[in-house]
Design a protein around this motif. Sequence first.
Motif, PDB file in Angstrom:
ATOM      1  N   SER A 275       0.875  -1.174   0.000  1.00 17.66           N
ATOM      2  CA  SER A 275       0.000   0.000   0.000  1.00 17.66           C
ATOM      3  C   SER A 275       0.906   1.216   0.000  1.00 17.66           C
ATOM      4  O   SER A 275       1.864   1.294   0.783  1.00 17.66           O
ATOM      5  CB  SER A 275      -0.890   0.002   1.242  1.00 17.66           C
ATOM      6  OG  SER A 275      -1.759  -1.109   1.238  1.00 17.66           O
ATOM      7  N   GLY A 277       1.312   5.556  -0.342  1.00 17.09           N
ATOM      8  CA  GLY A 277       0.751   6.896  -0.293  1.00 17.09           C
ATOM      9  C   GLY A 277       1.779   7.917  -0.723  1.00 17.09           C
ATOM     10  O   GLY A 277       2.979   7.748  -0.454  1.00 17.09           O
ATOM     11  N   ALA A 294       1.559  12.408   3.022  1.00 17.72           N
ATOM     12  CA  ALA A 294       1.857  11.096   2.441  1.00 17.72           C
ATOM     13  C   ALA A 294       1.355   9.977   3.350  1.00 17.72           C
ATOM     14  O   ALA A 294       0.855   8.949   2.871  1.00 17.72           O
ATOM     15  CB  ALA A 294       3.364  10.962   2.211  1.00 17.72           C
ATOM     16  N   ARG A 296      -1.194  10.186   5.380  1.00 20.61           N
ATOM     17  CA  ARG A 296      -2.655  10.169   5.234  1.00 20.61           C
ATOM     18  C   ARG A 296      -3.055   9.401   3.969  1.00 20.61           C
ATOM     19  O   ARG A 296      -4.017   8.626   3.959  1.00 20.61           O
ATOM     20  CB  ARG A 296      -3.177  11.606   5.157  1.00 20.61           C
ATOM     21  CG  ARG A 296      -4.704  11.716   5.058  1.00 20.61           C
ATOM     22  CD  ARG A 296      -5.091  13.150   4.771  1.00 20.61           C
ATOM     23  NE  ARG A 296      -4.780  14.027   5.875  1.00 20.61           N
ATOM     24  CZ  ARG A 296      -5.678  14.431   6.798  1.00 20.61           C
ATOM     25  NH1 ARG A 296      -6.919  14.009   6.714  1.00 20.61           N
ATOM     26  NH2 ARG A 296      -5.326  15.237   7.766  1.00 20.61           N
ATOM     27  N   ALA A 297      -2.291   9.607   2.901  1.00 18.49           N
ATOM     28  CA  ALA A 297      -2.572   8.895   1.650  1.00 18.49           C
ATOM     29  C   ALA A 297      -2.326   7.399   1.812  1.00 18.49           C
ATOM     30  O   ALA A 297      -3.065   6.571   1.278  1.00 18.49           O
ATOM     31  CB  ALA A 297      -1.703   9.458   0.528  1.00 18.49           C
ATOM     32  N   LEU A 298      -1.270   7.035   2.546  1.00 18.69           N
ATOM     33  CA  LEU A 298      -0.987   5.626   2.800  1.00 18.69           C
ATOM     34  C   LEU A 298      -2.136   4.984   3.577  1.00 18.69           C
ATOM     35  O   LEU A 298      -2.568   3.863   3.262  1.00 18.69           O
ATOM     36  CB  LEU A 298       0.322   5.497   3.587  1.00 18.69           C
ATOM     37  CG  LEU A 298       0.692   4.096   4.090  1.00 18.69           C
ATOM     38  CD1 LEU A 298       0.793   3.101   2.943  1.00 18.69           C
ATOM     39  CD2 LEU A 298       2.012   4.149   4.872  1.00 18.69           C
ATOM     40  N   TYR A 299      -2.639   5.684   4.568  1.00 19.36           N
ATOM     41  CA  TYR A 299      -3.775   5.169   5.342  1.00 19.36           C
ATOM     42  C   TYR A 299      -4.987   4.963   4.427  1.00 19.36           C
ATOM     43  O   TYR A 299      -5.716   3.974   4.542  1.00 19.36           O
ATOM     44  CB  TYR A 299      -4.118   6.137   6.467  1.00 19.36           C
ATOM     45  CG  TYR A 299      -5.288   5.708   7.311  1.00 19.36           C
ATOM     46  CD1 TYR A 299      -5.134   4.781   8.348  1.00 19.36           C
ATOM     47  CD2 TYR A 299      -6.569   6.214   7.064  1.00 19.36           C
ATOM     48  CE1 TYR A 299      -6.212   4.378   9.112  1.00 19.36           C
ATOM     49  CE2 TYR A 299      -7.655   5.808   7.827  1.00 19.36           C
ATOM     50  CZ  TYR A 299      -7.470   4.892   8.852  1.00 19.36           C
ATOM     51  OH  TYR A 299      -8.547   4.490   9.597  1.00 19.36           O
ATOM     52  N   ALA A 301      -4.887   4.303   1.241  1.00 17.76           N
ATOM     53  CA  ALA A 301      -4.635   3.134   0.389  1.00 17.76           C
ATOM     54  C   ALA A 301      -4.957   1.846   1.139  1.00 17.76           C
ATOM     55  O   ALA A 301      -5.533   0.910   0.574  1.00 17.76           O
ATOM     56  CB  ALA A 301      -3.176   3.128  -0.068  1.00 17.76           C
ATOM     57  N   GLU A 310      -2.385   5.846  -3.382  1.00 15.40           N
ATOM     58  CA  GLU A 310      -3.256   6.999  -3.169  1.00 15.40           C
ATOM     59  C   GLU A 310      -2.398   8.253  -3.051  1.00 15.40           C
ATOM     60  O   GLU A 310      -1.260   8.200  -2.572  1.00 15.40           O
ATOM     61  CB  GLU A 310      -4.089   6.839  -1.886  1.00 15.40           C
ATOM     62  CG  GLU A 310      -5.091   5.702  -1.906  1.00 15.40           C
ATOM     63  CD  GLU A 310      -6.400   6.096  -2.574  1.00 15.40           C
ATOM     64  OE1 GLU A 310      -6.519   7.263  -2.992  1.00 15.40           O
ATOM     65  OE2 GLU A 310      -7.284   5.232  -2.681  1.00 15.40           O
ATOM     66  N   MET A 319      -8.723  12.857  -1.887  1.00 18.53           N
ATOM     67  CA  MET A 319      -7.929  11.693  -2.221  1.00 18.53           C
ATOM     68  C   MET A 319      -8.315  11.148  -3.582  1.00 18.53           C
ATOM     69  O   MET A 319      -9.500  11.089  -3.906  1.00 18.53           O
ATOM     70  CB  MET A 319      -8.115  10.601  -1.158  1.00 18.53           C
ATOM     71  CG  MET A 319      -7.767  11.054   0.240  1.00 18.53           C
ATOM     72  SD  MET A 319      -8.125   9.789   1.469  1.00 18.53           S
ATOM     73  CE  MET A 319      -7.736  10.706   2.974  1.00 18.53           C
TER      74      MET A 319
END
Length: 322
Positions: A275, A277, A294, A296-299, A301, A310, A319
């Motif tokens: 996953s 981000g 980044a 937050r984007a990983l979370y 995903a 993401e 997102m």
Amino acid sequence: MHLPTEHPTSIHTSERPAAPSDQFNHLQGLFEKSFKAARVGVWECSLPDETLTWTDTVFEFFDLPPQTPLARADIVALYTPESREKLTVARNAAIEEGNGFTLDAEIITAKGNSRWIRITAIVERSEGRSVRIFGMKQDITAEKAMVDNIRRLAEIDALTGLASRTKFESIFNEICTSPTHMQYGLLLLDLDGFKAINDTLGHQSGDECLREAGNRLTKALPDAVLISRIGGDEFAVIHSCESAKHLQDLGNRIVQSLEWFWAPSSLTRLKISASVGGAVIKKGAVSNDVFALADRALYAAKAGGKNRFEIVKRDNFSMSAA
């Protein structure tokens, strides 16, 4: 003021005691041996004629025969460009202000050997003018090599051979504060399914899996500025990035390269994926803010089903899935 000597013929002084006592000779001998053992030599340069005087050990540092005629311009040319510049700045300031300085400098000796010396300088003044500069030079080549080796070890993740978290944080902060107009992207990733490998096959197999993930990342992004293992099964990548679209392409490449079956034996086959981000590092960005984006984007995903990329846009935190 007379300079200490390492050897009776090492340096010329104006006067010497006619019949030094046995105690004086003994102390002088101890002094000379201590300096040699510590790889320390003494030097002076008269001003303004720039006449140099060295003890024998300093000649050894520069791979020159003792009593070789010394021209300061020739000696300065043996310093590497970076060290020469630092020496010039420190020396000029010391002569102008009457203060001393200490400087670690790299030289390329007369025989072509690289060596590091620590220069300690003191300025002597008379009637408001600097009349000479003198001090000690010490060979710190071995010390420098040891410190550099320790630093390299601290900057490398021992398990994967990738950059360590310490190295990542240093480069990441440097890029965020850099005045360059070049734009970069930060990608954070976790391995999906890694816990099952540790739980099922043990930590040794888990370590091998992490090394394989590092190899796959390196092959997938050969032009990355930095690829780092920042903890556990967490990795970070810094890459030049022209746009959000470019960052998305990089994220997709990571997802594709890290989707594989980990099969340490014919009886075991576990699915691995990642996953990912990402966030664009814009000029003047605050490193903590970029990392939070980044992350937050990983979370997102992970929450979106894993094995995906993401990106969180800075402007409205919306997102978009890859």
